[in-house]
Write a protein that holds these residues in place. Structure first.
Motif, short mmCIF file in Angstrom:
data_model
loop_
_atom_site.label_atom_id
_atom_site.label_comp_id
_atom_site.label_asym_id
_atom_site.label_seq_id
_atom_site.Cartn_x
_atom_site.Cartn_y
_atom_site.Cartn_z
N SER A 95 0.83 -1.06 0.02
CA SER A 95 0.16 -0.14 0.06
C SER A 95 0.81 1.21 0.07
O SER A 95 1.54 1.46 1.14
N SER A 96 1.05 1.81 -1.19
CA SER A 96 1.83 3.30 -1.16
C SER A 96 1.23 4.07 -2.13
O SER A 96 0.13 3.98 -2.73
N GLY A 97 2.00 5.30 -2.11
CA GLY A 97 1.21 6.31 -2.88
C GLY A 97 0.03 6.84 -2.34
O GLY A 97 -0.28 6.58 -1.07
N TYR A 98 -0.70 7.85 -2.68
CA TYR A 98 -1.63 8.53 -2.33
C TYR A 98 -2.79 7.40 -2.39
O TYR A 98 -2.97 6.75 -3.39
N LEU A 107 0.89 -6.86 7.11
CA LEU A 107 0.97 -7.70 8.04
C LEU A 107 -0.26 -7.65 9.22
O LEU A 107 -0.78 -8.49 9.67
N ASP A 108 -0.68 -6.44 9.39
CA ASP A 108 -1.98 -5.94 10.01
C ASP A 108 -2.11 -4.58 9.59
O ASP A 108 -1.74 -3.98 8.53
N THR A 109 -3.45 -4.08 10.08
CA THR A 109 -4.14 -2.81 9.72
C THR A 109 -3.16 -1.72 9.85
O THR A 109 -3.55 -0.36 9.41
N ALA A 110 -2.24 -1.58 11.01
CA ALA A 110 -1.30 -0.64 11.38
C ALA A 110 -0.06 -0.37 10.31
O ALA A 110 0.65 0.68 10.39
N LEU A 111 -0.14 -1.41 9.37
CA LEU A 111 0.93 -1.13 8.38
C LEU A 111 0.75 -0.41 7.28
O LEU A 111 1.28 -0.86 6.08
N VAL A 112 -0.52 0.01 7.07
CA VAL A 112 -0.85 0.74 6.07
C VAL A 112 0.42 1.91 5.57
O VAL A 112 0.67 2.53 6.39
N ASN A 113 0.68 1.81 4.42
CA ASN A 113 1.84 2.76 4.23
C ASN A 113 1.23 3.78 2.94
O ASN A 113 2.02 4.28 2.11
N TRP A 114 0.06 4.07 2.81
CA TRP A 114 -0.34 5.32 1.93
C TRP A 114 0.32 6.55 2.59
O TRP A 114 0.62 6.57 3.59
N SER A 115 0.37 7.37 1.54
CA SER A 115 1.03 8.81 1.74
C SER A 115 0.05 9.55 2.95
O SER A 115 0.79 10.12 3.92
N ILE A 116 -1.07 8.97 3.11
CA ILE A 116 -2.05 9.83 4.14
C ILE A 116 -2.96 8.55 4.55
O ILE A 116 -3.51 7.66 3.60
N ARG A 117 -3.25 8.62 6.01
CA ARG A 117 -4.03 7.46 6.44
C ARG A 117 -4.87 7.67 7.75
O ARG A 117 -4.28 8.68 8.43
N LEU A 118 -5.86 6.81 7.97
CA LEU A 118 -6.48 6.92 9.18
C LEU A 118 -5.59 6.40 10.29
O LEU A 118 -4.98 5.42 10.12
N SER A 119 -5.35 7.08 11.41
CA SER A 119 -4.49 6.45 12.46
C SER A 119 -5.16 5.42 13.19
O SER A 119 -6.71 5.35 13.42
N GLU A 120 -4.57 4.25 13.70
CA GLU A 120 -5.08 3.13 14.31
C GLU A 120 -5.33 3.47 15.71
O GLU A 120 -6.11 2.84 16.44
#
Length: 372
Positions: free
Chosen positions: A184-187, A211-224
């Motif tokens: 998961s990368s980029g916008y 690995l889990d929902t906290a490892l989202v690496n989009w440029s912007i994301r919802l905090s876990e």
């Protein structure tokens, strides 16, 4: 700002730093000793033992964030010097990035190392992450869409990783290009609501891509963990004052987007590949030449795009009392070319020795006080 307009939201800044050997400039393990030397200053481990992290508490005013980060940098810079290290505000190590780092003894980090394999053995990526409070997760994903067109210029403003493996990468932010390796990368794509966001993240986890929902690496994301959105595009900054000024711009963008949501203004649409290309141009060029115009998609002088960004958020900056500070920051960035240009000039002038001196000076108390 009208009396019934919500006040600018609270924000927080996470700063990551590299620990470099004061003689060779190579990444060097030292986080354990640094953390022990900085009690009460929110010093934390990062992925490698050659990295360090801190974070502000939730802040309402710019001075709160600056004081928190400046206090940390002043103490951490001294502790680093005592240990033959340099506390470096840079997105990647200029030399030594080809050697695998030693992963922090943390079960989750070890699992990331096992799952992501060779992709993270040399993952020295060091950034500045900004959290902005939002009233709901649905509001958060709508902010993503409303500020998407401005995201590339934010990359340009914070590009600070041009030197990699002992040479000029040709990019203002080589770190940003490295981040594109993640599943998961980029916008992020456009979502109708938080449920749509969560479903895509869960699909990635079920597929084994995350690995889990906290490892989202989009440029912007919802905090876990927090009721915030988190912007993750920025490289680590040479000075904490620059990290704070950048955070104020992001807060102002989110504030304006939330106002537009309240008034029912149409949500802008964006084509994700075109936006990805605009980010690539920003990571390559920084502030040195042209960026992609947020409206037309055509090339324009970076200074003109930055001026448009300032105009877009000026009212929100004024409401928070941040306008003059951000104006000074943008004027200085356009004049000196930003962190990437400063690093390139130091490298050309004196190689790794000049870069290490730049990092030292940027983390000094005198340098940071001038950024207020």
């Amino acid at each position: 700002m009208a009396a019934d307009t919500p006040a600018p939201p609270r924000f927080g800044v996470e700063e990551e730093y590299l620990l470099l050997d004061a003689t060779t400039g190579l990444p060097r393990d030292g986080a354990d000793g640094m953390i022990a030397a900085l009690p009460g200053l929110r010093a934390e481990h990062e992925y490698f033992h050659s990295q360090l992290e801190t974070a502000t508490p939730p802040c309402t005013r710019a001075a709160e964030a600056f004081d928190s980060l400046a206090e940390f940098r002043t103490a951490a810079s001294r502790a680093a010097t005592d240990r033959g290290l340099v506390l470096a505000g840079t997105g990647l190590p200029p030399v030594g990035g080809d050697a695998p780092g030693r992963v922090t003894e943390n079960e989750r980090y070890r699992e990331i190392d096992r799952t992501m394999r060779g992709m993270v053995h040399r993952y020295y990526s060091t950034g500045t992450h900004v959290h902005v409070e939002v009233p709901s997760r649905d509001a958060g994903v709508e902010v993503f869409a409303r500020i998407a067109r401005w995201s590339p210029v934010l990359v340009a403003l914070t590009s600070n990783s041009p030197i990699w493996l002992g040479g000029d990468s040709g990019y203002a932010s080589w770190r940003y290009l490295q981040l594109q390796q993640w599943p998961s990368s980029g916008y992020p794509p456009s979502f109708a609501d938080a449920a749509g966001y969560d479903e895509v993240v869960q699909q990635l986890v079920r597929a084994g891509a995350l690995l889990d929902t906290a490892l989202v690496n989009w440029s912007i994301r919802l905090s876990e963990k927090f009721p915030t959105i988190e912007l993750r595009t920025a490289d680590a900054q040479l000075e904490s004052g620059d990290a704070v000024s950048f955070a104020l711009i992001f807060r102002a963008l989110a504030h304006r987007a939330l106002q537009e949501r309240e008034t029912g203004a149409p949500v802008p649409e964006y084509q994700r590949d075109a936006l990805r290309g605009a980010h690539w141009v920003a990571a390559r060029n920084g502030l040195g030449s042209e960026l992609v115009d947020p409206e037309s998609g055509a090339p324009r002088a970076a200074a003109e795009v930055v001026a448009d960004l300032l105009s877009h958020v000026a009212e929100s900056l004024e409401a928070a009392g941040d306008l003059e500070r951000v104006q000074r920051f943008l004027e200085r960035r356009l004049a000196d070319g930003g962190g990437a240009a400063l690093q390139r000039r130091a490298w050309q002038r004196g190689g790794i020795d000049a870069l290490l001196e730049l990092y030292r000076e940027a983390s000094s108390a005198d340098s940071m006080s001038s950024s207020r």
